[in-house]
Design a protein around this motif. Sequence first.
Motif, PDB file in Angstrom:
ATOM      1  N   SER A 151      -2.878  13.732   7.496  1.00  0.00           N
ATOM      2  CA  SER A 151      -3.395  12.975   6.361  1.00  0.00           C
ATOM      3  C   SER A 151      -4.876  12.718   6.579  1.00  0.00           C
ATOM      4  O   SER A 151      -5.385  12.850   7.697  1.00  0.00           O
ATOM      5  CB  SER A 151      -2.653  11.644   6.204  1.00  0.00           C
ATOM      6  OG  SER A 151      -1.284  11.852   5.885  1.00  0.00           O
ATOM      7  N   VAL A 152      -5.546  12.358   5.514  1.00  0.00           N
ATOM      8  CA  VAL A 152      -6.960  11.998   5.581  1.00  0.00           C
ATOM      9  C   VAL A 152      -7.087  10.540   5.172  1.00  0.00           C
ATOM     10  O   VAL A 152      -6.650  10.154   4.084  1.00  0.00           O
ATOM     11  CB  VAL A 152      -7.810  12.900   4.666  1.00  0.00           C
ATOM     12  CG1 VAL A 152      -9.245  12.384   4.575  1.00  0.00           C
ATOM     13  CG2 VAL A 152      -7.797  14.333   5.173  1.00  0.00           C
ATOM     14  N   VAL A 153      -7.673   9.730   6.055  1.00  0.00           N
ATOM     15  CA  VAL A 153      -7.879   8.317   5.735  1.00  0.00           C
ATOM     16  C   VAL A 153      -9.203   8.171   4.990  1.00  0.00           C
ATOM     17  O   VAL A 153     -10.012   9.092   4.926  1.00  0.00           O
ATOM     18  CB  VAL A 153      -7.865   7.445   7.003  1.00  0.00           C
ATOM     19  CG1 VAL A 153      -6.509   7.533   7.694  1.00  0.00           C
ATOM     20  CG2 VAL A 153      -8.977   7.868   7.966  1.00  0.00           C
TER      21      VAL A 153
ATOM     22  N   GLY B  92     -13.281  12.079   4.658  1.00  0.00           N
ATOM     23  CA  GLY B  92     -12.510  12.077   5.904  1.00  0.00           C
ATOM     24  C   GLY B  92     -12.222  13.493   6.370  1.00  0.00           C
ATOM     25  O   GLY B  92     -12.509  14.477   5.657  1.00  0.00           O
ATOM     26  N   THR B  93     -11.670  13.626   7.563  1.00  0.00           N
ATOM     27  CA  THR B  93     -11.451  14.934   8.180  1.00  0.00           C
ATOM     28  C   THR B  93      -9.992  15.114   8.579  1.00  0.00           C
ATOM     29  O   THR B  93      -9.397  14.249   9.227  1.00  0.00           O
ATOM     30  CB  THR B  93     -12.337  15.107   9.425  1.00  0.00           C
ATOM     31  OG1 THR B  93     -13.704  14.981   9.047  1.00  0.00           O
ATOM     32  CG2 THR B  93     -12.123  16.478  10.067  1.00  0.00           C
ATOM     33  N   LEU B  94      -9.447  16.250   8.177  1.00  0.00           N
ATOM     34  CA  LEU B  94      -8.116  16.704   8.607  1.00  0.00           C
ATOM     35  C   LEU B  94      -8.326  17.706   9.734  1.00  0.00           C
ATOM     36  O   LEU B  94      -9.182  18.592   9.634  1.00  0.00           O
ATOM     37  CB  LEU B  94      -7.411  17.368   7.426  1.00  0.00           C
ATOM     38  CG  LEU B  94      -6.049  18.004   7.687  1.00  0.00           C
ATOM     39  CD1 LEU B  94      -4.975  16.929   7.785  1.00  0.00           C
ATOM     40  CD2 LEU B  94      -5.701  18.990   6.560  1.00  0.00           C
ATOM     41  N   ARG B  95      -7.566  17.579  10.811  1.00  0.00           N
ATOM     42  CA  ARG B  95      -7.770  18.468  11.966  1.00  0.00           C
ATOM     43  C   ARG B  95      -6.426  19.003  12.460  1.00  0.00           C
ATOM     44  O   ARG B  95      -5.494  18.245  12.682  1.00  0.00           O
ATOM     45  CB  ARG B  95      -8.478  17.707  13.089  1.00  0.00           C
ATOM     46  CG  ARG B  95      -8.799  18.537  14.324  1.00  0.00           C
ATOM     47  CD  ARG B  95      -9.560  17.719  15.355  1.00  0.00           C
ATOM     48  NE  ARG B  95     -10.867  17.299  14.849  1.00  0.00           N
ATOM     49  CZ  ARG B  95     -11.187  16.048  14.552  1.00  0.00           C
ATOM     50  NH1 ARG B  95     -10.303  15.063  14.725  1.00  0.00           N
ATOM     51  NH2 ARG B  95     -12.394  15.748  14.092  1.00  0.00           N
TER      52      ARG B  95
ATOM     53  N   PRO C 106       0.825  -1.211   0.000  1.00  0.00           N
ATOM     54  CA  PRO C 106       0.000   0.000   0.000  1.00  0.00           C
ATOM     55  C   PRO C 106       0.857   1.258   0.000  1.00  0.00           C
ATOM     56  O   PRO C 106       1.920   1.312   0.636  1.00  0.00           O
ATOM     57  CB  PRO C 106      -0.810  -0.120   1.294  1.00  0.00           C
ATOM     58  CG  PRO C 106      -0.784  -1.567   1.647  1.00  0.00           C
ATOM     59  CD  PRO C 106       0.523  -2.095   1.143  1.00  0.00           C
ATOM     60  N   ARG C 107       0.388   2.278  -0.698  1.00  0.00           N
ATOM     61  CA  ARG C 107       1.065   3.575  -0.696  1.00  0.00           C
ATOM     62  C   ARG C 107       0.675   4.345   0.559  1.00  0.00           C
ATOM     63  O   ARG C 107      -0.434   4.193   1.079  1.00  0.00           O
ATOM     64  CB  ARG C 107       0.649   4.384  -1.924  1.00  0.00           C
ATOM     65  CG  ARG C 107       1.160   3.838  -3.237  1.00  0.00           C
ATOM     66  CD  ARG C 107       0.459   4.505  -4.415  1.00  0.00           C
ATOM     67  NE  ARG C 107       0.481   5.956  -4.324  1.00  0.00           N
ATOM     68  CZ  ARG C 107       1.472   6.723  -4.775  1.00  0.00           C
ATOM     69  NH1 ARG C 107       2.531   6.160  -5.337  1.00  0.00           N
ATOM     70  NH2 ARG C 107       1.425   8.036  -4.665  1.00  0.00           N
ATOM     71  N   PRO C 108       1.567   5.184   1.068  1.00  0.00           N
ATOM     72  CA  PRO C 108       1.191   6.001   2.221  1.00  0.00           C
ATOM     73  C   PRO C 108       0.114   7.015   1.844  1.00  0.00           C
ATOM     74  O   PRO C 108      -0.003   7.416   0.682  1.00  0.00           O
ATOM     75  CB  PRO C 108       2.501   6.703   2.601  1.00  0.00           C
ATOM     76  CG  PRO C 108       3.338   6.667   1.362  1.00  0.00           C
ATOM     77  CD  PRO C 108       2.958   5.422   0.635  1.00  0.00           C
ATOM     78  N   ASP C 109      -0.684   7.413   2.841  1.00  0.00           N
ATOM     79  CA  ASP C 109      -1.682   8.446   2.608  1.00  0.00           C
ATOM     80  C   ASP C 109      -0.985   9.755   2.238  1.00  0.00           C
ATOM     81  O   ASP C 109       0.128  10.053   2.693  1.00  0.00           O
ATOM     82  CB  ASP C 109      -2.532   8.663   3.863  1.00  0.00           C
ATOM     83  CG  ASP C 109      -3.476   7.498   4.133  1.00  0.00           C
ATOM     84  OD1 ASP C 109      -3.990   6.914   3.162  1.00  0.00           O
ATOM     85  OD2 ASP C 109      -3.690   7.172   5.318  1.00  0.00           O
TER      86      ASP C 109
END
Length: 395
Positions: free
Chosen positions: A105-107, A129-132, A86-89
């Motif tokens: 990152s956003v999953v 998804g949510t970035l915070r 798998p590639r990183p997010d």
Amino acid sequence: MHSTEHDWITTPLTADLVRGTLELEHTAHGVLPHRLPARARAQCADGQLAMAEAQPSGVRLAFRTRATAVELDTLPTKREYAGAPPRPDGVYDLLVDGRLAGQGSVVGGNTLTIDMATGTVESRPGPVGTLRFTGMTEGTKHVEIWLPHNETTELVALRTDAPVEPAPDGHRRVWLHHGSSISHGSDAASPTTTWPALAAALGGVELINLGLSGSALLDPFTARALRDTPADLISVKIGINVVNTDLMRLRAFAPAVHGFLDTVREGHPDAPLLVVSPILCPIHEDTPGPSVPDFSALSAGRLRFRAVGDPAERAGGKLTLRVIRDELARVVGERRAGDPNLHYLDGRALYGEADTAELPLPDQLHPDAATHRRIGERFAELALAAGGPLAGPDS
């Protein structure tokens, strides 16, 4: 979706909050930044170009606020490669008053599974998804959120705990750059550490990055996009994609370069315009394209490329990087000598023989994170600093 410890204010995601994009497409979820306009996208059905121009390299939200917390809902599109780990997010960079203040990152999101052996692509939908980011400094500040340079990102919602207003344009000159996957940021560590982003920060200019992975192919619609985009200084990095796609022969190359530059000049008749030839790439210096993936180490997460053209075919007009550098130098230095604001930079001044010994290209085509930094620093010094072809009038 969002947390409740703040009194959140939702701000509409409008064009005056987004920098580095040529167009925002309204989607079922929100807005999708594009780095080529719809008219250009309609003129080419190539899937690689469609993927590249929708990946937001150099695109960022920019606003002023007193907020100490910010949330950004996005719908990313992740890429997976069949047979590979798998590639990183994708990475988002938070800048506060120009300094890196956080990363995230956003999953989740959509997934494209690409089989490089067969060329097939399978799409699978996924959730928003949510970035915070929290704990930002008190007081009014300039905030930028740089989107992942290599991950298509639909912007869904922006929430903060204090009002937001678009960042003023300021007085920085706008640098419009076009190039290949290296300019796009392939294998850079984060969106603010692609070489164009690093060079722009060092040179004090505002970046619009039209680096298009696998797609710097002298397309007329790209030239028109450059022509129609307001900018103070322009650079075009030409060559590697023309070779590694085996797209054209020598007879077509120089006229295509002239046509590309003519079109850019229609919209920017007097702007400093820098033509940059390819950095050193040993597999294609004397061997024509195409280049093809070497899958032998893919299961271990390593992908390498090899050139499969025949050097003997240069006599029939097949292109190599040496041939292209000679031709670009001739186009700029001799055939367009009447344009005093047109300049040439040999890409080997950014990454050359000594560099490839110290920092070899891991997959034979793309620089790693350390090499992006070196290229960015050198471009800033050679092109943007005092005395350089893209330097400001007061530098």
